[in-house]
Design a protein around this motif. Structure first.
Motif, mmCIF file in Angstrom:
data_model
loop_
_atom_site.group_PDB
_atom_site.id
_atom_site.type_symbol
_atom_site.label_atom_id
_atom_site.label_comp_id
_atom_site.label_asym_id
_atom_site.label_seq_id
_atom_site.Cartn_x
_atom_site.Cartn_y
_atom_site.Cartn_z
ATOM 1 N N PHE A 408 0.837 -1.210 0.000
ATOM 2 C CA PHE A 408 0.000 0.000 0.000
ATOM 3 C C PHE A 408 0.870 1.259 0.000
ATOM 4 O O PHE A 408 0.517 2.275 -0.617
ATOM 5 N N ALA A 409 2.015 1.211 0.683
ATOM 6 C CA ALA A 409 2.904 2.390 0.715
ATOM 7 C C ALA A 409 3.432 2.704 -0.687
ATOM 8 O O ALA A 409 3.487 3.876 -1.098
ATOM 9 N N GLN A 410 3.814 1.667 -1.414
ATOM 10 C CA GLN A 410 4.324 1.892 -2.774
ATOM 11 C C GLN A 410 3.220 2.436 -3.687
ATOM 12 O O GLN A 410 3.477 3.284 -4.550
ATOM 13 N N ILE A 411 2.008 1.953 -3.505
ATOM 14 C CA ILE A 411 0.888 2.454 -4.324
ATOM 15 C C ILE A 411 0.627 3.935 -4.020
ATOM 16 O O ILE A 411 0.411 4.748 -4.931
ATOM 17 N N GLU A 412 0.686 4.297 -2.738
ATOM 18 C CA GLU A 412 0.456 5.707 -2.371
ATOM 19 C C GLU A 412 1.547 6.605 -2.944
ATOM 20 O O GLU A 412 1.281 7.746 -3.344
ATOM 21 N N LYS A 413 2.770 6.097 -3.030
ATOM 22 C CA LYS A 413 3.847 6.901 -3.644
ATOM 23 C C LYS A 413 3.532 7.168 -5.110
ATOM 24 O O LYS A 413 3.783 8.254 -5.627
ATOM 25 N N LEU A 414 3.009 6.155 -5.790
ATOM 26 C CA LEU A 414 2.680 6.325 -7.209
ATOM 27 C C LEU A 414 1.580 7.363 -7.401
ATOM 28 O O LEU A 414 1.555 8.078 -8.404
ATOM 29 N N LYS A 415 0.667 7.403 -6.447
ATOM 30 C CA LYS A 415 -0.391 8.406 -6.552
ATOM 31 C C LYS A 415 0.161 9.818 -6.332
ATOM 32 O O LYS A 415 -0.346 10.790 -6.897
ATOM 33 N N ALA A 416 1.185 9.922 -5.502
ATOM 34 C CA ALA A 416 1.724 11.236 -5.138
ATOM 35 C C ALA A 416 2.730 11.763 -6.156
ATOM 36 O O ALA A 416 2.841 12.979 -6.367
ATOM 37 N N GLU A 417 3.485 10.846 -6.792
ATOM 38 C CA GLU A 417 4.547 11.290 -7.702
ATOM 39 C C GLU A 417 4.423 10.559 -9.031
ATOM 40 O O GLU A 417 4.360 9.328 -9.050
ATOM 41 N N PRO A 418 4.433 11.289 -10.144
ATOM 42 C CA PRO A 418 4.348 10.620 -11.450
ATOM 43 C C PRO A 418 5.619 9.822 -11.732
ATOM 44 O O PRO A 418 6.715 10.159 -11.260
ATOM 45 N N VAL A 419 5.465 8.750 -12.494
ATOM 46 C CA VAL A 419 6.616 7.946 -12.893
ATOM 47 C C VAL A 419 7.538 8.787 -13.764
ATOM 48 O O VAL A 419 7.098 9.669 -14.497
ATOM 49 N N SER A 420 8.855 8.547 -13.654
ATOM 50 C CA SER A 420 9.806 9.323 -14.465
ATOM 51 C C SER A 420 9.660 8.957 -15.943
ATOM 52 O O SER A 420 9.234 7.851 -16.282
ATOM 53 N N GLN A 421 10.060 9.882 -16.797
ATOM 54 C CA GLN A 421 9.942 9.631 -18.232
ATOM 55 C C GLN A 421 10.819 8.457 -18.657
ATOM 56 O O GLN A 421 10.426 7.654 -19.515
ATOM 57 N N SER A 422 12.012 8.329 -18.042
ATOM 58 C CA SER A 422 12.889 7.214 -18.442
ATOM 59 C C SER A 422 12.266 5.870 -18.053
ATOM 60 O O SER A 422 12.333 4.899 -18.822
ATOM 61 N N ASP A 423 11.652 5.805 -16.867
ATOM 62 C CA ASP A 423 10.981 4.556 -16.473
ATOM 63 C C ASP A 423 9.789 4.269 -17.377
ATOM 64 O O ASP A 423 9.536 3.121 -17.757
ATOM 65 N N LEU A 424 9.043 5.316 -17.730
ATOM 66 C CA LEU A 424 7.893 5.120 -18.611
ATOM 67 C C LEU A 424 8.339 4.634 -19.986
ATOM 68 O O LEU A 424 7.707 3.760 -20.592
ATOM 69 N N ASP A 425 9.452 5.163 -20.467
ATOM 70 C CA ASP A 425 9.971 4.720 -21.774
ATOM 71 C C ASP A 425 10.336 3.234 -21.739
ATOM 72 O O ASP A 425 10.099 2.494 -22.697
ATOM 73 N N LYS A 426 10.935 2.792 -20.606
ATOM 74 C CA LYS A 426 11.285 1.367 -20.487
ATOM 75 C C LYS A 426 10.022 0.501 -20.448
ATOM 76 O O LYS A 426 9.976 -0.581 -21.047
ATOM 77 N N ILE A 427 9.008 0.978 -19.732
ATOM 78 C CA ILE A 427 7.750 0.220 -19.657
ATOM 79 C C ILE A 427 7.141 0.081 -21.045
ATOM 80 O O ILE A 427 6.696 -1.001 -21.455
ATOM 81 N N LYS A 428 7.144 1.165 -21.799
ATOM 82 C CA LYS A 428 6.567 1.120 -23.149
ATOM 83 C C LYS A 428 7.369 0.182 -24.051
ATOM 84 O O LYS A 428 6.786 -0.539 -24.873
ATOM 85 N N ALA A 429 8.688 0.196 -23.900
ATOM 86 C CA ALA A 429 9.519 -0.691 -24.729
ATOM 87 C C ALA A 429 9.184 -2.151 -24.434
ATOM 88 O O ALA A 429 9.086 -2.978 -25.342
ATOM 89 N N ARG A 430 9.006 -2.474 -23.127
ATOM 90 C CA ARG A 430 8.652 -3.853 -22.767
ATOM 91 C C ARG A 430 7.260 -4.205 -23.296
ATOM 92 O O ARG A 430 7.026 -5.317 -23.767
ATOM 93 N N ALA A 431 6.342 -3.259 -23.217
ATOM 94 C CA ALA A 431 4.987 -3.514 -23.716
ATOM 95 C C ALA A 431 5.004 -3.753 -25.215
ATOM 96 O O ALA A 431 4.330 -4.653 -25.724
ATOM 97 N N ARG A 432 5.771 -2.975 -25.931
ATOM 98 C CA ARG A 432 5.849 -3.147 -27.385
ATOM 99 C C ARG A 432 6.471 -4.497 -27.733
ATOM 100 O O ARG A 432 5.992 -5.209 -28.617
ATOM 101 N N ALA A 433 7.546 -4.836 -27.002
ATOM 102 C CA ALA A 433 8.195 -6.130 -27.267
ATOM 103 C C ALA A 433 7.245 -7.284 -26.949
ATOM 104 O O ALA A 433 7.158 -8.264 -27.692
#
Length: 500
Positions: A408-433
Motif C-alpha cells: 500500500f505504501a508503494q501504491i500511495e507513492k505512485l499516486k503522489a509522484e508521477p513515474v519518471s519519463q525514463s521509467d515510462l519509456d522502459k515500460i513502453k519498450a517492454r509492452a511493445r516487445a
C-alpha cells in the motif's frame, strides 16, 4: 515476390522494436495483407498469407467462455475444451449406431439419478446406490465402442502438430498446424466437428475435470486464495466463479445440458477462424464456403447484461490452512477495450512485473519480507470489467500484514509522484516487445487475430495496439492509480497458517 513482402519476419520485428524504433514502424503493409470473408451462415474467416515455409496454422475461437456457464452448470464451457476432438458420427466409434443407443441408456439412467439426488436429504439412498451402479455399467458398455483419440490420430498421420484447445473466461479456442497441402483435409474434418459432434466419453471427461479441480483448487493453497478472492470481489457478475466450476456442478453435468449449451453458443455466427501460413486466401474462402457453410445459421447469444455494482468499501477475508502464509489483493478495473487500460497495464508493469519493478525491489530485494510478489490484470477475464491483482508470499518470520503495509505504501507513492519519463519509456519498450512476441509464428498470429476480433469486434484493432501503448503519459499512470487503487474498491484475501 509479392508473397515474400506480406510479412516482416517477427524476429526482425522484435529486434527492431527493442531498439526503440517501433514508434515510427508502419504496420499498414501487414494489416493490408490480412483478408477476411464472412460465410452466409455468419462465420468469419480471417486469412494471412505467409509463404516462408509450407505450413499453415488453424485457430477457431468460439465467443463463449466460463462467464457464459448456466446456473447449476458451472464448468460447462470448460467441458467443451475436453470434448474438443472426441469425433463425429463417422470418426471415433467402432459401431456408431449401437454406441448412440448405449449413450441414450447412459443418459436416461443419469437423469433418473440426478432427479433422485435433487430430493436432498429426503432422497432414497438405496435407489441412488442402485442407479449409480446401473449408470457405471451403462457407461462402460458405451465406452467399449469408442475408438480413443481417433480424430487426433488421423490429423497426426497427416503431419498435425500442436493439437490443443483452451478455455478462458471469455472464449474457447481450438488450434493446430498442418502441412499447407492439407488445407482441404482441415476444412472437411474440423467443419464436421462443429456440424456433427458426438459427445462421447463425456462422463469420463467429467471425472477428469473433477480431478483437475481437486489438483488446481482444493489441494492448492494459491488456488484456494484465488477462488475466494474473486468470489469476494464479485457479488453479481459471473467473473466471480472460477472457470473450472463448482465440484457439485461438475459431478452433475449432463449430456443434455451440454448439447443445449453447444446449440446456443457454437453456432457459426459465434465462431471465427484464422488461417495463417502458406495458403492462398481465395482458396481458403472457396473451401470455407464449401465445407463450413453446411452448418446452419444460428443467432449469436447476447452479451451478459449483469453489471457488477460499484464496491463501496473494502472487503477482507482470512483463510486458514496448513500452507505457508499468502497475501492477495484485488481492485476493480475496466474491461480491456476501455481507454484507461493501456495506462493500467503500464501501472501493472511498474508495480510488479519482473525484478526491476517497485514491489519486487521493495519487498523482495530491500526489505526481504517476501520471497515473491507479482501484479497482473485481466485474470478473471477481459470482455467485462475485471480485476487488477497483487500477490505476495511472506518470507519465514514475516507476515502478510507487513507485506500489505509495504504494498500500500508503494501504491500511495505512485499516486503522489508521477513515474519518471525514463521509467515510462522502459515500460513502453517492454509492452511493445511483449505485443510483438505475441505475434511470433503462424499460430501466435492466428490466435491474436481471433482474440482481437472477439474482444474488440474487429481484428484490425490488433494493429492499433502500439498506438495505444505509445500514447500513455506519466500523468495517465498517476491518474489511474488514484482512480482505481482505492481502499473502497479493494478486496483482500490472506491465507494464514493454521495454529500459528
Amino acid at each position: 515476390m509479392k508473397r515474400a513482402t506480406c510479412f516482416v519476419p517477427s524476429v526482425f520485428l522484435i529486434g527492431f522494436l527493442l531498439a526503440g524504433q517501433a514508434v515510427g514502424f508502419d504496420f499498414s503493409e501487414l494489416e493490408n495483407s490480412v483478408k477476411e470473408h464472412t460465410l452466409q451462415n455468419g462465420m468469419k474467416f480471417i486469412v494471412l498469407e505467409r509463404h516462408e515455409a509450407p505450413v499453415v496454422s488453424f485457430v477457431i475461437q468460439a465467443n463463449v467462455g466460463s462467464v457464459d456457464d448456466p446456473k447449476e452448470y458451472t464448468g460447462l464451457a470448460h467441458m467443451f475444451e475436453h470434448m474438443a476432438f472426441k469425433g463425429t458420427t463417422s470418426i471415433g466409434s467402432r459401431d456408431v449406431n449401437k454406441e448412440l443407443r448405449l449413450m441414450a441408456v447412459e443418459d436416461s439412467i443419469l437423469m433418473e439419478l440426478r432427479s433422485e439426488k435433487r430430493k436432498g436429504r429426503l432422497a432414497d439412498s438405496a435407489r441412488i446406490a442402485a442407479l449409480t451402479e446401473a449408470f457405471e455399467a451403462a457407461r462402460e458398455a458405451a465406452y467399449e465402442l469408442v475408438e480413443p483419440n481417433a480424430y487426433q490420430e488421423i490429423v497426426r498421420r497427416e503431419g498435425a502438430v500442436g493439437i490443443n484447445a483452451g478455455t478462458g473466461p471469455d472464449a474457447t479456442t481450438y488450434f493446430y498446424s498442418l502441412p499447407s497441402n492439407k488445407l482441404e483435409l482441415w476444412m472437411a474434418l474440423d467443419s464436421d466437428r462443429f456440424l456433427d459432434p458426438v459427445l462421447r466419453e463425456m462422463y469420463k471427461e467429467r471425472d477428469v475435470v473433477a480431478e483437475e479441480r481437486r489438483m488446481r483448487v482444493e489441494n492448492s493453497p494459491s488456488g484456494k486464495v484465488y477462488e475466494e478472492l474473486i468470489a469476494l470481489a464479485f457479488k453479481a457478475h459471473p467473473y466471480g466463479i472460477r472457470g473450472i466450476g463448482h465440484m457439485s456442478d461438475i459431478q452433475n453435468l449432463t449430456r443434455e445440458a451440454a448439447l443445449a449449451f453447444f446449440e446456443k453458443h457454437y453456432g457459426p455466427s459465434n465462431l471465427v477462424a484464422a488461417v495463417v501460413g502458406d495458403v492462398k486466401a481465395e482458396e481458403v474462402f472457396r473451401l470455407a464456403d464449401q465445407y463450413w457453410n453446411r452448418i446452419p445459421y444460428r443467432p449469436s447469444p447476447e452479451r451478459i447484461t449483469t453489471v457488477e455494482p460499484p464496491q463501496s468499501g473494502e472487503r477482507r477475508m482470512i483463510l486458514e490452512d496448513k500452507a505457508q502464509p499468502m497475501y492477495s489483493a484485488a481492485w476493480h478495473i475496466p474491461e480491456l477495450t476501455h481507454p484507461d487500460r493501456p495506462a493500467l497495464e503500464a501501472l501493472v508493469d511498474l508495480l510488479g512485473r519482473g525484478r526491476t519493478s517497485l514491489l519486487y525491489k521493495s519487498l523482495v530485494k530491500e526489505k526481504k519480507i517476501a520471497s515473491s510478489v507479482s501484479v497482473f490484470s485481466g485474470a478473471v477475464g477481459e470482455k467485462y470489467p475485471t480485476l487488477l491483482m497483487v500477490t505476495a508470499l511472506p518470507t519465514p518470520g514475516h507476515t502478510n500484514l507487513e507485506c500489505e503495509t509495504e504494498i500500500f505504501a508503494q501504491i500511495e507513492k505512485l499516486k503522489a509522484e508521477p513515474v519518471s519519463q525514463s521509467d515510462l519509456d522502459k515500460i513502453k519498450a517492454r509492452a511493445r516487445a511483449g505485443f510483438v512476441e505475441g505475434l511470433e509464428g503462424n499460430a501466435g498470429l492466428a490466435r491474436q487475430l481471433v482474440t482481437y476480433n472477439n474482444l474488440w469486434g474487429h481484428w484490425r484493432e490488433m494493429f492499433r495496439e502500439l498506438a495505444r501503448i505509445n500514447a500513455v503519459t506519466a500523468e495517465d499512470v498517476q491518474r489511474v492509480a488514484s482512480t482505481y487503487l482505492t481502499r473502497q474498491n479493494r478486496t483482500v484475501v490472506m491465507m494464514e497458517t493454521q495454529g500459528s
